[in-house]
Design an enzyme around this catalytic site. Structure first.
Site, PDB file in Angstrom:
ATOM      1  N   ALA A 155      38.967  96.821  29.810  1.00 56.01           N
ATOM      2  CA  ALA A 155      37.677  96.254  30.221  1.00 56.01           C
ATOM      3  C   ALA A 155      37.276  95.095  29.301  1.00 56.01           C
ATOM      4  O   ALA A 155      38.121  94.274  28.943  1.00 56.01           O
ATOM      5  CB  ALA A 155      36.623  97.354  30.285  1.00 56.01           C
ATOM      6  N   CYS A 156      35.997  95.054  28.913  1.00 61.57           N
ATOM      7  CA  CYS A 156      35.493  93.906  28.133  1.00 61.57           C
ATOM      8  C   CYS A 156      36.193  93.763  26.787  1.00 61.57           C
ATOM      9  O   CYS A 156      36.132  92.699  26.168  1.00 61.57           O
ATOM     10  CB  CYS A 156      33.995  94.039  27.907  1.00 61.57           C
ATOM     11  SG  CYS A 156      33.054  93.823  29.413  1.00 61.57           S
ATOM     12  N   SER A 157      36.810  94.826  26.289  1.00 64.80           N
ATOM     13  CA  SER A 157      37.479  94.752  24.987  1.00 64.80           C
ATOM     14  C   SER A 157      38.926  94.276  25.086  1.00 64.80           C
ATOM     15  O   SER A 157      39.631  94.236  24.077  1.00 64.80           O
ATOM     16  CB  SER A 157      37.459  96.119  24.311  1.00 64.80           C
ATOM     17  OG  SER A 157      36.148  96.470  24.004  1.00 64.80           O
ATOM     18  N   SER A 158      39.358  93.923  26.266  1.00 64.26           N
ATOM     19  CA  SER A 158      40.778  93.603  26.459  1.00 64.26           C
ATOM     20  C   SER A 158      41.289  92.503  25.522  1.00 64.26           C
ATOM     21  O   SER A 158      42.445  92.553  25.094  1.00 64.26           O
ATOM     22  CB  SER A 158      41.021  93.195  27.912  1.00 64.26           C
ATOM     23  OG  SER A 158      40.718  94.265  28.775  1.00 64.26           O
ATOM     24  N   SER A 335      36.187  90.261  29.019  1.00 65.02           N
ATOM     25  CA  SER A 335      36.998  90.059  27.811  1.00 65.02           C
ATOM     26  C   SER A 335      37.054  88.604  27.350  1.00 65.02           C
ATOM     27  O   SER A 335      37.363  88.326  26.187  1.00 65.02           O
ATOM     28  CB  SER A 335      38.416  90.563  28.050  1.00 65.02           C
ATOM     29  OG  SER A 335      39.061  89.763  29.008  1.00 65.02           O
TER      30      SER A 335
END
Ligand code: COA
Length: 374
Positions: A155-158, A335
């Site tokens: 998700a956003c941390s990719s 991300s």
């Protein structure tokens, strides 16, 4: 330990921008139409009327003023309210491949490298437009890179998870030069009919080139990756149930939970302290004090959240120089957000300056990358 450098960054920005005014006008026209169509039930108390959205709320609650998207017309058309992205034939480049190639070429040019110098491609983002063949392998072929490629999704941390994978591959000796690319088409998973979240996301693609010291001829101006630190804690507060099993239950195949949804307030409260303590502990482990950190490039989801995180980190209100913002014009690009901030606001740092790239989001997931400019 092999020294690892971030030698180039690239950014693909989609051609269309939608302002809050345009988005809210379209949403409110749709709400008026819905309430009119359901007038009898609403008047009879059988149905709640939908509430309008507001530009003032969006700006105050999130800091977002506009967002870039792959298709503007389809999103603003109240008969549709989703981007129109026609499916392409198997032989044509996919959308995510096209945006990845653009961002990667800029990162390579900035690093003074060509495809021949790269031996791995990691595509790391929130949504892939197909499960296989991996989009990263398509990008690898389109760029003419030898070696290997794979897709990953945190998700956003990719982005930071991808950077750690590249860092580890270099330490292990399985690659010397790795492209990490974040092709985010968030407008595809956003429910533009949901008042709580219709304003949140934008589209963009970023790329970074991560290289071993053995292939960096002159490190001057480049950013050394001192270390990476990741953390995950399971939460359903940001969730999307889209997946390959959806078709196996016709009753729920297209229900709203197959798009992005979140309990924004809970996320805000729970994630803010976790991110601050992750960065604090990581910086400390690297033998660096927060007072020595010139800049943090935080995940771009919410301006108020970033202000609080930065305040906790530095012990005082921070300047835009210390914690730059791009979400005002890009919104949340998942991300890609922290990397867009890094791409745009890195060149003025001095040799010896320390910085932290940090992403956070669904999972929950959080990643910190401590860098030092040479
Ligand atoms: N226009 C006008 N009012 C709106 C609205 C809109 N588009 N959306 C919600 N509201 C209303 C709500 O109904 C609520 O009204 P009430 O007080 O009468 O119940 C009020 O505004 C506050 O809603 P809330 O959802 O609590 O707002 P918020 O201040 O928490 O802001 C977010 C919402 C999503 C901007 C914010 O919570 C956020 O960004 N959280 C972090 C998300 C994140 O980081 N996610 C990780 C990355 S994906």
């Amino acid at each position: 330990m092999v020294k690892v450098f971030l030698t180039g960054t690239g950014l693909y920005t989609p051609p269309h921008s939608i302002s809050n005014e345009e988005l809210v006008r379209s949403f409110n026209d749709w709400v008026a139409q819905y309430n009119d169509q359901h007038k009898t039930d609403i008047e009879a108390g059988k149905l709640e009327p939908l509430q309008p959205s507001s530009v003032e709320f969006i700006e105050k609650a999130s800091g977002i003023k506009s967002r870039y998207v792959m298709d503007k017309e389809g999103i603003l058309d109240i008969k549709r309210m989703m981007p129109y992205l026609p499916e392409r034939a198997d032989g044509e480049p996919s959308l995510q491949c096209e945006m990845s190639v653009e961002a990667a070429k800029e990162a390579l040019a900035q690093a003074g490298k060509t495809a021949a110098d790269v031996d791995a491609v990691i595509l790391a983002c929130s949504n892939f437009q197909r499960p296989y063949p991996a989009v990263s392998v398509e990008v690898q072929a389109a760029l003419g890179i030898e070696g290997f490629a794979y897709d990953m999704n945190v998700a956003c941390s990719s982005a930071t998870f991808g950077i750690q994978a590249a860092f580890n591959a270099i330490q292990a000796g399985s690659a010397k030069s790795v492209l990490v690319i974040n092709p985010e088409i968030c407008s595809g998973h956003l429910n533009f009919k949901d008042r709580d979240s219709h304003f949140i996301f934008g589209d963009a693609c970023t790329a970074v080139l991560i290289e071993s010291e053995s292939v960096v001829t002159d490190s001057k101006g480049h950013f050394e990756l001192l270390g990476t630190k990741l953390s995950t804690n399971y939460s359903n507060n940001i969730r999307n149930n889209f997946g390959f099993l959806n078709r196996c239950d016709e009753r729920t195949e297209f229900s709203n939970d197959k798009l992005f949804r979140q309990s924004g307030r809970k996320v805000f409260k729970e994630v803010t302290p976790k991110v601050a303590s992750l960065i604090q502990s990581h910086v400390h482990e690297q033998g660096v004090e927060m007072s020595d950190v010139a800049r943090v490039w935080l995940h771009q989801a919410n301006g108020n959240m970033n202000r609080l995180i930065a305040q906790k980190l530095f012990g005082k209100e921070v300047t835009d120089q210390q914690s730059p913002t791009i979400l005002d014009t890009y919104a949340n690009t998942s991300s890609a957000g922290s990397i867009i901030a890094f791409h745009k606001y890195k060149d003025d740092l001095n040799a010896g300056d320390f910085g932290v790239i940090c992403s956070f989001g669904a999972g929950y997931s959080m990643g910190s990358v401590v860098v030092k400019r040479h």
